[in-house]
Scaffold this motif. Sequence first.
Motif, PDB file in Angstrom:
ATOM      1  N   LEU A  39       0.866  -1.181   0.000  1.00 31.11           N
ATOM      2  CA  LEU A  39       0.000   0.000   0.000  1.00 31.11           C
ATOM      3  C   LEU A  39       0.902   1.230   0.000  1.00 31.11           C
ATOM      4  O   LEU A  39       1.888   1.280   0.719  1.00 31.11           O
ATOM      5  CB  LEU A  39      -0.897   0.008   1.241  1.00 31.11           C
ATOM      6  CG  LEU A  39      -1.995  -1.054   1.274  1.00 31.11           C
ATOM      7  CD1 LEU A  39      -2.750  -0.993   2.592  1.00 31.11           C
ATOM      8  CD2 LEU A  39      -2.956  -0.895   0.099  1.00 31.11           C
ATOM      9  N   CYS A  40       0.552   2.189  -0.826  1.00 31.53           N
ATOM     10  CA  CYS A  40       1.411   3.356  -0.997  1.00 31.53           C
ATOM     11  C   CYS A  40       1.481   4.199   0.282  1.00 31.53           C
ATOM     12  O   CYS A  40       0.456   4.516   0.868  1.00 31.53           O
ATOM     13  CB  CYS A  40       0.891   4.221  -2.147  1.00 31.53           C
ATOM     14  SG  CYS A  40       1.865   5.698  -2.387  1.00 31.53           S
ATOM     15  N   PRO A  41       2.705   4.543   0.724  1.00 34.18           N
ATOM     16  CA  PRO A  41       2.816   5.373   1.921  1.00 34.18           C
ATOM     17  C   PRO A  41       2.553   6.865   1.629  1.00 34.18           C
ATOM     18  O   PRO A  41       2.483   7.655   2.550  1.00 34.18           O
ATOM     19  CB  PRO A  41       4.264   5.175   2.349  1.00 34.18           C
ATOM     20  CG  PRO A  41       4.988   4.824   1.096  1.00 34.18           C
ATOM     21  CD  PRO A  41       4.007   4.119   0.201  1.00 34.18           C
ATOM     22  N   PHE A  42       2.403   7.200   0.366  1.00 31.87           N
ATOM     23  CA  PHE A  42       2.284   8.624   0.022  1.00 31.87           C
ATOM     24  C   PHE A  42       0.867   9.053  -0.336  1.00 31.87           C
ATOM     25  O   PHE A  42       0.606  10.213  -0.586  1.00 31.87           O
ATOM     26  CB  PHE A  42       3.253   8.978  -1.111  1.00 31.87           C
ATOM     27  CG  PHE A  42       4.662   8.591  -0.789  1.00 31.87           C
ATOM     28  CD1 PHE A  42       5.291   9.110   0.334  1.00 31.87           C
ATOM     29  CD2 PHE A  42       5.354   7.683  -1.578  1.00 31.87           C
ATOM     30  CE1 PHE A  42       6.578   8.749   0.650  1.00 31.87           C
ATOM     31  CE2 PHE A  42       6.650   7.309  -1.265  1.00 31.87           C
ATOM     32  CZ  PHE A  42       7.270   7.841  -0.139  1.00 31.87           C
ATOM     33  N   HIS A  43      -0.032   8.096  -0.457  1.00 33.32           N
ATOM     34  CA  HIS A  43      -1.447   8.483  -0.565  1.00 33.32           C
ATOM     35  C   HIS A  43      -2.262   7.356   0.042  1.00 33.32           C
ATOM     36  O   HIS A  43      -1.756   6.262   0.228  1.00 33.32           O
ATOM     37  CB  HIS A  43      -1.844   8.784  -2.024  1.00 33.32           C
ATOM     38  CG  HIS A  43      -2.149   7.585  -2.870  1.00 33.32           C
ATOM     39  ND1 HIS A  43      -1.170   6.800  -3.455  1.00 33.32           N
ATOM     40  CD2 HIS A  43      -3.331   7.022  -3.220  1.00 33.32           C
ATOM     41  CE1 HIS A  43      -1.737   5.827  -4.140  1.00 33.32           C
ATOM     42  NE2 HIS A  43      -3.045   5.924  -4.019  1.00 33.32           N
ATOM     43  N   SER A  44      -3.521   7.640   0.397  1.00 29.78           N
ATOM     44  CA  SER A  44      -4.269   6.570   1.042  1.00 29.78           C
ATOM     45  C   SER A  44      -4.965   5.729  -0.011  1.00 29.78           C
ATOM     46  O   SER A  44      -5.541   6.248  -0.962  1.00 29.78           O
ATOM     47  CB  SER A  44      -5.266   7.154   2.039  1.00 29.78           C
ATOM     48  OG  SER A  44      -6.259   7.845   1.360  1.00 29.78           O
ATOM     49  N   HIS A  60       7.730   3.002  -7.715  1.00 34.52           N
ATOM     50  CA  HIS A  60       6.766   3.848  -8.427  1.00 34.52           C
ATOM     51  C   HIS A  60       5.365   3.554  -7.921  1.00 34.52           C
ATOM     52  O   HIS A  60       5.019   2.405  -7.681  1.00 34.52           O
ATOM     53  CB  HIS A  60       6.829   3.577  -9.932  1.00 34.52           C
ATOM     54  CG  HIS A  60       5.869   4.420 -10.694  1.00 34.52           C
ATOM     55  ND1 HIS A  60       6.145   5.721 -11.029  1.00 34.52           N
ATOM     56  CD2 HIS A  60       4.622   4.169 -11.141  1.00 34.52           C
ATOM     57  CE1 HIS A  60       5.103   6.235 -11.664  1.00 34.52           C
ATOM     58  NE2 HIS A  60       4.163   5.314 -11.746  1.00 34.52           N
ATOM     59  N   CYS A  61       4.570   4.607  -7.735  1.00 34.68           N
ATOM     60  CA  CYS A  61       3.171   4.397  -7.373  1.00 34.68           C
ATOM     61  C   CYS A  61       2.296   4.771  -8.565  1.00 34.68           C
ATOM     62  O   CYS A  61       2.379   5.890  -9.064  1.00 34.68           O
ATOM     63  CB  CYS A  61       2.793   5.243  -6.164  1.00 34.68           C
ATOM     64  SG  CYS A  61       1.016   5.186  -5.862  1.00 34.68           S
ATOM     65  N   PHE A  62       1.489   3.818  -8.997  1.00 35.12           N
ATOM     66  CA  PHE A  62       0.628   4.073 -10.146  1.00 35.12           C
ATOM     67  C   PHE A  62      -0.598   4.890  -9.751  1.00 35.12           C
ATOM     68  O   PHE A  62      -1.335   5.351 -10.596  1.00 35.12           O
ATOM     69  CB  PHE A  62       0.210   2.753 -10.800  1.00 35.12           C
ATOM     70  CG  PHE A  62       1.338   2.090 -11.519  1.00 35.12           C
ATOM     71  CD1 PHE A  62       1.573   2.376 -12.855  1.00 35.12           C
ATOM     72  CD2 PHE A  62       2.182   1.212 -10.871  1.00 35.12           C
ATOM     73  CE1 PHE A  62       2.634   1.790 -13.526  1.00 35.12           C
ATOM     74  CE2 PHE A  62       3.249   0.622 -11.530  1.00 35.12           C
ATOM     75  CZ  PHE A  62       3.471   0.908 -12.862  1.00 35.12           C
ATOM     76  N   GLY A  63      -0.792   5.050  -8.449  1.00 35.01           N
ATOM     77  CA  GLY A  63      -1.927   5.852  -7.989  1.00 35.01           C
ATOM     78  C   GLY A  63      -1.573   7.323  -7.931  1.00 35.01           C
ATOM     79  O   GLY A  63      -2.153   8.139  -8.638  1.00 35.01           O
ATOM     80  N   CYS A  64      -0.578   7.684  -7.106  1.00 37.64           N
ATOM     81  CA  CYS A  64      -0.263   9.102  -6.929  1.00 37.64           C
ATOM     82  C   CYS A  64       0.949   9.525  -7.751  1.00 37.64           C
ATOM     83  O   CYS A  64       1.335  10.681  -7.722  1.00 37.64           O
ATOM     84  CB  CYS A  64      -0.030   9.416  -5.458  1.00 37.64           C
ATOM     85  SG  CYS A  64       1.441   8.655  -4.770  1.00 37.64           S
ATOM     86  N   LYS A  65       1.543   8.573  -8.478  1.00 35.67           N
ATOM     87  CA  LYS A  65       2.662   8.868  -9.364  1.00 35.67           C
ATOM     88  C   LYS A  65       3.956   9.235  -8.642  1.00 35.67           C
ATOM     89  O   LYS A  65       4.894   9.746  -9.246  1.00 35.67           O
ATOM     90  CB  LYS A  65       2.324   9.988 -10.356  1.00 35.67           C
ATOM     91  CG  LYS A  65       1.103   9.707 -11.215  1.00 35.67           C
ATOM     92  CD  LYS A  65       1.486   8.871 -12.424  1.00 35.67           C
ATOM     93  CE  LYS A  65       0.284   8.604 -13.300  1.00 35.67           C
ATOM     94  NZ  LYS A  65      -0.425   7.378 -12.961  1.00 35.67           N
TER      95      LYS A  65
HETATM   96 ZN   LIG Z   1       0.769   6.574  -4.095  1.00 37.42          ZN
END
Ligand SMILES: [Zn+2]
Length: 584
Positions: A39-44, A60-65
């Motif tokens: 789970l991305c630590p930079f967005h929920s 790389h996070c495909f959600g928050c980039k």
């Molecule tokens: Zn993210």
Amino acid sequence: MSRIPKETIDNLRDSVNIVELINEYIPNLRRVGKDYTALCPFHSEKAPSFYISPSKNIFHCFGCKAGGDVFKFVMLYDNISYPEAIKKLASRAGIIIKEIDEEIPADKKDVLEILSATVKFYHKYLLESEKASFARSYLEKRGINKDTIERFQLGYAPEGNDFLNQSRKKYSQELLQKSGLIAVSERNGKPYDFMRDRIVFPIYDFSGNPIAFGGRTLKKDVQPLYLNTPDSMLYSKSRSLYGLFQAKSGISKTKKVIILEGYMDVLMCHQYGLDNAVAPLGTSLTADQLKFIKRFIEMALLIFDSDDSGREAAVRAGELCLENDIFCKIVSLPEKMDPDEYLIHNGREAFDKLVLTGVNPVEFKAYLFTLKNDISTPENKSKFIKNALETIAKVKDQVFRHEMIKFISQKLEIDESLIISELRKVSFKKKIGFQDKSANPTAVVSTIRSLEEEIICLCVQNPELIKMVNLEIFNDERCSHIFPLLNQLNKGVPFAALADTLDEDAAKWFMQLAFETGKHNSPKQQMETLLRDINAQQNEKRRKELEKEVIPMLDGKIKSDPVKIEEWTKLGTILKGSGGHLTK
Ligand SMILES: [Zn+2]
């Protein structure tokens, strides 16, 4: 000032295992093929879109980039600067970093010295000179107290050439000009004080060095009301923010920044304990300013004047935040009131309550629209959607984007899917890659790549295939820029080091490509298919272009060109042979 050699940085980056590092921060990484996910630590988020590639040493996070190398991860997670991240990872690895002392050019040193001395000179003048008594009473009337004058080192630039006459004994005219404090008259070629007869606001860099001045005249007949010393070797108006140095700790404490319009607003906020307030310098907010503060904040609060131009500026600033992936709230002040007046009249508690009423830029636009229009008519509904989608198309965060679509859908009682399809049109026009998150819950799958991007991706995974590809096939500028660099992968340059040579946006895009989306049993075969497809795609495009001319030729409407007709016919045969027409 010192610099860490590039070689040291590259070696250190190589020596840190990114999976081990991130695992220290977020336990329970899950293995997926060659990569790891969490789970991305930079967005929920509820489903993981955060990926780590051990082979390329990037995340790389495909959600928050969010994405980058080991340094970038530590910078984002611990909210520290690049040099701090390097030092942190070095000490974790037990490596001592040798810094190269970098000579500050003599010029720069002198200009810094002049500016520091000038801050003191103007400040003393404000506090002590008989001629500055009206300036002192002006500040008092505006509610600025002694502590604030001290903290921000406010000053007064005297009338005439007092500053020049004082400082020319010590410094050359050339240096004084470089500092921006002296200008030369076009009329008679004589030097004169740039700031004269104005209250001056020293502008500091992030480390607390004065680098420029803003000045306000108190005379009714003098234009302009506010004036800045010009850009110099130390100062760039579009990169600096007023109050940033004084707001540094407040911002990092609250993870929020308050962005205001003017010097006085900033001073008043700080005076009332809102020590995370800054303002751009007499211009609208810029992407450079946002990129700089982004690393310290989770939220930007935009508090602009309540007139039409202030509201427009707030919308623009809000959109700029969204484009730079910064969450923001726009706070509306009561009619005809500046933030500093509001604080004086209503106090801190009321101000805090007001801040809580802030809304995001899409909601703010909806509010402005409903002020002037009846939103229930079909015409206005359509008009409003277009207006709101302009903003939504700029949103980078996909979850947030989806929430905004939901908001509009509920507000107008219109089906979400209809809004999504309208958004696609806007996004397509703006060439912003719209990814339909709602239809595809797994972000990775929904990341649609162009054929060109697929080719780059395959080359990154299998550098030995690079030689199969010709640079000419790329129309996408990003691909044609990166492709010639890929050969360095064959020469043993690590992927993360290669990505590090790109600018921030290009690096993010490139790292995203580095994550595999599909498994290829035979990469070589896959490459052959891709090259065939892209060739067909380009042939199809060329044929369509030709067709616009050839059909009228065949109909006898315009003069016939046998060469073009032949090319068109040939392309038709080739396309049929390659499995019919492509309809991509
Ligand atoms: Zn993210």
